[in-house]
Scaffold this active site. Sequence first.
Site, PDB file in Angstrom:
ATOM      1  N   SER A 187      17.815 -19.465 -19.140  1.00 23.75           N
ATOM      2  CA  SER A 187      19.139 -19.959 -18.704  1.00 23.75           C
ATOM      3  C   SER A 187      19.680 -19.143 -17.534  1.00 23.75           C
ATOM      4  CB  SER A 187      20.150 -19.832 -19.835  1.00 23.75           C
ATOM      5  OG  SER A 187      19.948 -20.814 -20.768  1.00 23.75           O
ATOM      6  N   PRO A 221      21.299 -15.211 -25.629  1.00 20.45           N
ATOM      7  CA  PRO A 221      20.967 -13.782 -25.719  1.00 20.45           C
ATOM      8  C   PRO A 221      21.379 -12.966 -24.481  1.00 20.45           C
ATOM      9  CG  PRO A 221      19.013 -15.042 -25.162  1.00 20.45           C
ATOM     10  CD  PRO A 221      20.117 -16.048 -25.357  1.00 20.45           C
ATOM     11  N   GLY A 223      21.329 -14.282 -20.751  1.00 22.50           N
ATOM     12  CA  GLY A 223      20.801 -14.641 -19.420  1.00 22.50           C
ATOM     13  C   GLY A 223      21.882 -14.695 -18.345  1.00 22.50           C
ATOM     14  N   ASP A 259      34.916 -16.618 -31.770  1.00 20.00           N
ATOM     15  CA  ASP A 259      34.820 -18.027 -31.381  1.00 20.00           C
ATOM     16  C   ASP A 259      35.269 -18.153 -29.921  1.00 20.00           C
ATOM     17  OD1 ASP A 259      35.099 -20.713 -30.934  1.00 20.00           O
ATOM     18  OD2 ASP A 259      36.152 -21.129 -32.813  1.00 20.00           O
ATOM     19  N   LYS A 304      27.526 -30.315 -20.584  1.00 26.05           N
ATOM     20  CA  LYS A 304      26.379 -31.070 -21.116  1.00 26.05           C
ATOM     21  C   LYS A 304      26.706 -32.554 -20.977  1.00 26.05           C
ATOM     22  CE  LYS A 304      25.266 -27.003 -22.369  1.00 26.05           C
ATOM     23  NZ  LYS A 304      24.350 -26.198 -21.597  1.00 26.05           N
TER      24      LYS A 304
HETATM   25  N1  SAM Z   1      23.988 -18.515 -21.386  1.00 26.21           N
HETATM   26  C1  SAM Z   1      23.105 -18.021 -22.431  1.00 26.21           C
HETATM   27  C2  SAM Z   1      21.961 -17.274 -21.783  1.00 26.21           C
HETATM   28  O1  SAM Z   1      21.848 -17.347 -20.557  1.00 26.21           O
HETATM   29  O2  SAM Z   1      21.197 -16.585 -22.452  1.00 26.21           O
HETATM   30  C3  SAM Z   1      22.607 -19.123 -23.311  1.00 26.21           C
HETATM   31  C4  SAM Z   1      23.707 -19.777 -24.067  1.00 26.21           C
HETATM   32  S1  SAM Z   1      23.185 -20.898 -25.285  1.00 26.21           S
HETATM   33  C5  SAM Z   1      22.805 -22.304 -24.358  1.00 26.21           C
HETATM   34  C6  SAM Z   1      24.684 -21.330 -26.028  1.00 26.21           C
HETATM   35  C7  SAM Z   1      25.330 -20.217 -26.823  1.00 26.21           C
HETATM   36  O3  SAM Z   1      26.657 -20.616 -27.129  1.00 26.21           O
HETATM   37  C8  SAM Z   1      24.646 -19.937 -28.163  1.00 26.21           C
HETATM   38  O4  SAM Z   1      24.226 -18.579 -28.197  1.00 26.21           O
HETATM   39  C9  SAM Z   1      25.733 -20.199 -29.207  1.00 26.21           C
HETATM   40  O5  SAM Z   1      25.730 -19.240 -30.242  1.00 26.21           O
HETATM   41  C10 SAM Z   1      26.989 -20.063 -28.372  1.00 26.21           C
HETATM   42  N2  SAM Z   1      28.153 -20.798 -28.905  1.00 26.21           N
HETATM   43  C11 SAM Z   1      28.256 -22.089 -29.225  1.00 26.21           C
HETATM   44  N3  SAM Z   1      29.494 -22.378 -29.663  1.00 26.21           N
HETATM   45  C12 SAM Z   1      30.196 -21.221 -29.605  1.00 26.21           C
HETATM   46  C13 SAM Z   1      31.525 -20.843 -29.918  1.00 26.21           C
HETATM   47  N4  SAM Z   1      32.403 -21.760 -30.374  1.00 26.21           N
HETATM   48  N5  SAM Z   1      31.897 -19.585 -29.714  1.00 26.21           N
HETATM   49  C14 SAM Z   1      31.029 -18.645 -29.243  1.00 26.21           C
HETATM   50  N6  SAM Z   1      29.753 -18.944 -28.939  1.00 26.21           N
HETATM   51  C15 SAM Z   1      29.340 -20.204 -29.105  1.00 26.21           C
END
Ligand code: SAM
Length: 354
Positions: A187, A221, A223, A259, A304
Amino acid sequence: MLAQSCLLYCRAGFEKEAAAEIMQLAQQAGIQGYVKARPDTAFVLFYPTSPLEPEALNTALNFSEMVFARQLVLVSQHIQGLPENDRVTPLLASVEALQCPFHDVVLEPADTNEGKQLSSFLKKFSTPLRRALEKKQLLQASSPWRLHLFFIDSSEVHVGLAHNDNSSPHTMGILRLKMPGAAPSRSTLKLDEAFLTMLNTQEQEKYLRNGMTAVDLGACPGGWTWQLVKRDIRVIAIDNGPMNDTLMASGMVEHIRADGFKYLPSKPVDWLVCDMVERPLHITRLMLRWLREGHCLHACFNLKLPMKKRYDMIIECRDVLRDGLADINGHYRVTMRQLYHDREEITCMVIKLN
Ligand code: SAM
């Protein structure tokens, strides 16, 4: 010579969106016309009802406003049946008829599997063609125009021009990036591409400076956080998941398990970035809240795309954002684009210009 059509490159599978977009932009510019688009071809052609001067089309259609188009080429001629034994002669005639010098020539296929099969042919053919163009002194370094030869196959080509200030500088409209070995996820390339393509070099220096601060919502994680840290920006990473250990060891990241829809920073930050997978309007409203309440100056986030009405949804999000930013202090620039490293999503960047 007049431009017969506008050629727009896009991600395969998004021809409908690119077509809807060019129809709307042309209509807003007062240009009537129709579109030819076939699914999964990775390009769209817009035909104005009456052909126009390339300069006129170029002024009327603003590439930076296009979300789904990767490239904008003003096509003067569509050649079919190029003879196998001499492709140069008819191409040269078509290029000469343009009566417009250009500083470079690019030979491109569509970004599809069929297009990839043309790569070695195009590589081989580009040398004799370039030589022939140079011999006729058609290449001029000072020209703002670039000649594009968009090959459907080895006998069919669209010949056209793209203006430096109104097109992508990258071949096929794609900025290819190498995955950095140390980055925690693929990502990372999305945010890197966003910074490199949605900000010019001076803006990158101005808006991504050592000592700035950022919040990354949905950071794990890490990125996106990694891209910010790479630019010496301190990050508060919000996510209930685990962050990459090496990235945390940089000392530049504070990880808060919270959150992302509820968290707010105690002090304003320079950047808000967000890659949470949620409904686009929900994310847009959250970003708007941060910007309106002054929790951040700039924002970069992914939306998305839904399964249906993808173009309508993006326009709705853009309108919500623009309307919401219109009555607050400061001048904001909103850019939306489906980047090469985006899949079923688009990237949105909001910059506070003053
Ligand atoms: N940008 C990240 C990277 O480059 O490694 C990847 C992100 S991943 C697509 C989406 C992340 O959003 C997940 O780790 C998920 O746990 C987090 N997520 C989803 N809903 C969330 C929320 N309401 N609050 C905090 N984190 C959230």
